[in-house]
Structure formats: C-alpha cells, structure tokens
Design a protein around this motif. Structure first.
Motif, mmCIF file in Angstrom:
data_model
loop_
_atom_site.group_PDB
_atom_site.id
_atom_site.type_symbol
_atom_site.label_atom_id
_atom_site.label_comp_id
_atom_site.label_asym_id
_atom_site.label_seq_id
_atom_site.Cartn_x
_atom_site.Cartn_y
_atom_site.Cartn_z
ATOM 1 N N VAL A 299 0.850 -1.145 0.036
ATOM 2 C CA VAL A 299 -0.090 0.015 -0.233
ATOM 3 C C VAL A 299 0.819 1.214 0.189
ATOM 4 C CG1 VAL A 299 -1.662 1.498 1.427
ATOM 5 C CG2 VAL A 299 -2.055 -1.167 0.991
ATOM 6 N N PHE A 300 1.958 1.077 0.907
ATOM 7 C CA PHE A 300 2.870 2.261 0.874
ATOM 8 C C PHE A 300 3.452 2.823 -0.382
ATOM 9 C CE2 PHE A 300 7.193 4.105 1.461
ATOM 10 C CZ PHE A 300 7.056 5.213 2.446
ATOM 11 N N ILE A 301 3.976 1.441 -1.099
ATOM 12 C CA ILE A 301 4.700 1.624 -2.569
ATOM 13 C C ILE A 301 3.549 2.312 -3.364
ATOM 14 C CG2 ILE A 301 5.602 0.576 -4.371
ATOM 15 C CD1 ILE A 301 7.041 -1.635 -2.246
ATOM 16 N N HIS A 302 2.333 1.657 -3.250
ATOM 17 C CA HIS A 302 1.201 2.120 -4.284
ATOM 18 C C HIS A 302 0.887 3.552 -4.127
ATOM 19 C CE1 HIS A 302 -2.224 1.250 -6.730
ATOM 20 N NE2 HIS A 302 -2.878 1.830 -5.942
ATOM 21 N N ILE A 303 0.930 3.978 -2.870
ATOM 22 C CA ILE A 303 0.645 5.636 -2.624
ATOM 23 C C ILE A 303 1.864 6.359 -3.228
ATOM 24 C CG2 ILE A 303 0.318 7.126 -0.771
ATOM 25 C CD1 ILE A 303 -1.122 5.058 0.608
ATOM 26 N N PHE A 304 2.842 6.025 -3.083
ATOM 27 C CA PHE A 304 4.241 6.808 -3.382
ATOM 28 C C PHE A 304 4.134 6.759 -5.048
ATOM 29 C CE2 PHE A 304 5.547 7.606 0.725
ATOM 30 C CZ PHE A 304 6.074 8.804 0.478
ATOM 31 N N SER A 305 3.791 5.531 -5.481
ATOM 32 C CA SER A 305 3.804 5.541 -7.202
ATOM 33 C C SER A 305 2.816 6.313 -7.626
ATOM 34 C CB SER A 305 3.592 3.928 -7.375
ATOM 35 O OG SER A 305 4.437 2.933 -6.804
ATOM 36 N N ALA A 306 1.563 6.522 -7.007
ATOM 37 C CA ALA A 306 0.520 7.553 -7.447
ATOM 38 C C ALA A 306 1.286 8.918 -7.521
ATOM 39 C CB ALA A 306 -0.448 7.451 -6.564
ATOM 40 N N ILE A 307 2.062 9.113 -6.268
ATOM 41 C CA ILE A 307 2.560 10.626 -6.340
ATOM 42 C C ILE A 307 3.634 10.867 -7.179
ATOM 43 C CG2 ILE A 307 3.893 12.209 -4.650
ATOM 44 C CD1 ILE A 307 2.405 10.700 -2.480
ATOM 45 N N ILE A 308 4.604 9.768 -7.404
ATOM 46 C CA ILE A 308 5.404 9.897 -8.485
ATOM 47 C C ILE A 308 4.937 9.874 -9.612
ATOM 48 C CG2 ILE A 308 7.569 8.678 -9.247
ATOM 49 C CD1 ILE A 308 8.296 7.932 -6.310
ATOM 50 N N GLY A 309 3.989 8.916 -9.990
ATOM 51 C CA GLY A 309 3.525 8.752 -11.765
ATOM 52 C C GLY A 309 2.506 9.498 -12.088
ATOM 53 N N MET A 310 1.629 9.998 -11.045
ATOM 54 C CA MET A 310 0.407 10.821 -11.565
ATOM 55 C C MET A 310 0.768 12.358 -11.539
ATOM 56 S SD MET A 310 -2.850 8.759 -10.257
ATOM 57 C CE MET A 310 -3.339 7.373 -11.462
ATOM 58 N N GLY A 311 1.557 12.702 -10.384
ATOM 59 C CA GLY A 311 1.821 14.091 -10.213
ATOM 60 C C GLY A 311 2.475 14.676 -11.403
ATOM 61 N N PRO A 312 3.652 14.128 -11.870
ATOM 62 C CA PRO A 312 4.101 14.990 -13.113
ATOM 63 C C PRO A 312 3.232 14.695 -14.395
ATOM 64 C CG PRO A 312 5.660 13.582 -11.982
ATOM 65 C CD PRO A 312 4.422 13.228 -11.439
ATOM 66 N N GLY A 313 2.530 13.773 -14.438
ATOM 67 C CA GLY A 313 1.752 13.420 -15.617
ATOM 68 C C GLY A 313 0.439 14.657 -15.908
ATOM 69 N N PHE A 314 0.224 15.028 -14.439
ATOM 70 C CA PHE A 314 -0.823 16.304 -14.645
ATOM 71 C C PHE A 314 -0.168 17.627 -15.315
ATOM 72 C CE2 PHE A 314 -3.201 13.602 -11.360
ATOM 73 C CZ PHE A 314 -4.282 13.464 -12.144
#
Length: 151
Positions: free
Chosen positions: A9-24
């Motif tokens: 879950v921790f990796i999943h949340i950080f992946s969202a920040i790392i992957g989706m943040g720049p994507g926006f």
C-alpha cells in the motif's frame, strides 16, 4: 508490525505521487514555450518527466494487482474494478491515442527551421492536449474512487 500488505500500500501511494503528479503537468510544461527553441526545450523536459509517469504508472498497476491478489475481496468491489478498468483504458490510450498524436508534433519540432512557431504546431498540439486532458480526467476519477471507495 508492518505487514507485507502495508508495504505494498505504501509503495502504491508513493507510486501514485511519483507517476501521476508529473503526468498532470506534462501539458502545462510545453504550453509555456513561445519560440521553437523554448518548445524544443519544453518537450525535452516533458520527456524526462514522462519517465517518472511510466515508472510510477507501472508500479501502480503492479502494486494494485498485488493488493488484489493478497486481498481477493477487492476483486468484488465496484470501485476497485472500475479503477482497474479505467487505468487499463488510460494505459492503452498511450500507444493508441497519444503516440499517434505526438509523433507529428515531434517530427515538426525536429524538422522546422527558424524560431517562429508554425501554425501547424498549434493544430497538432491542440489535438494532443485534448487527448491528454481526457486521460487526466480519467486519472482524477481513479484517484477519487481510490479515496472515497463509493461502491
């Protein structure tokens, strides 16, 4: 004690920040260029940011599926299934929709001589950006489903 599931879950949340943040902000980065030199530089930055999007997105999919296999009841939750389907749709939009729209833009950036931005760029980039906005809306829906778990 930290369980394996909590680590995922921790990796999943950080992946969202790392992957989706720049994507926006990928579209915003290239909209700031006022000359061909600035546009070329913006697209190089965009490419570097896109690497984070790809790595984060891959980790999101992998960790999301691992969580589902560790907790099979997730596969019976509507929000999880809809999120997964939407994520796969967004993932497929890369090679099916975004790539064909970005290739002419890249070709124009490489071939155009001079520093004046040609009118053709605006037409091509408008189609590309519109597709990216749709993908961003899909990701916002996914994030909302993950947070609220409405059904």
């Amino acid at each position: 004690m930290i369980t394996f599931y909590k680590v995922i879950v921790f990796i999943h949340i950080f992946s969202a920040i790392i992957g989706m943040g720049p994507g926006f902000i990928l579209t915003t980065v290239v909209k700031s260029g006022n000359t061909m030199t600035e546009l070329r530089h913006s697209y190089r930055l965009r490419h570097k940011l896109h690497i984070y999007v790809m790595v984060g997105g891959t980790l999101l999919l992998v960790t999301g599926l691992i969580m589902g296999f560790l907790n099979p009841s997730l596969f019976r939750m509507g929000w999880y299934i809809v999120s997964l389907v939407l994520f796969l749709v967004a993932l497929a939009s890369g090679p099916l929709l975004l790539s064909p729209r970005s290739k002419p833009v890249k070709a124009l950036l490489e071939s155009h001589k001079g520093d004046e931005i040609p009118e053709e760029y605006w037409r091509l980039s408008k189609a590309l950006f519109r597709t990216e906005y749709v993908a961003n809306v899909i990701f916002i829906i996914i994030i909302t489903l993950m947070i609220l778990k409405p059904f």
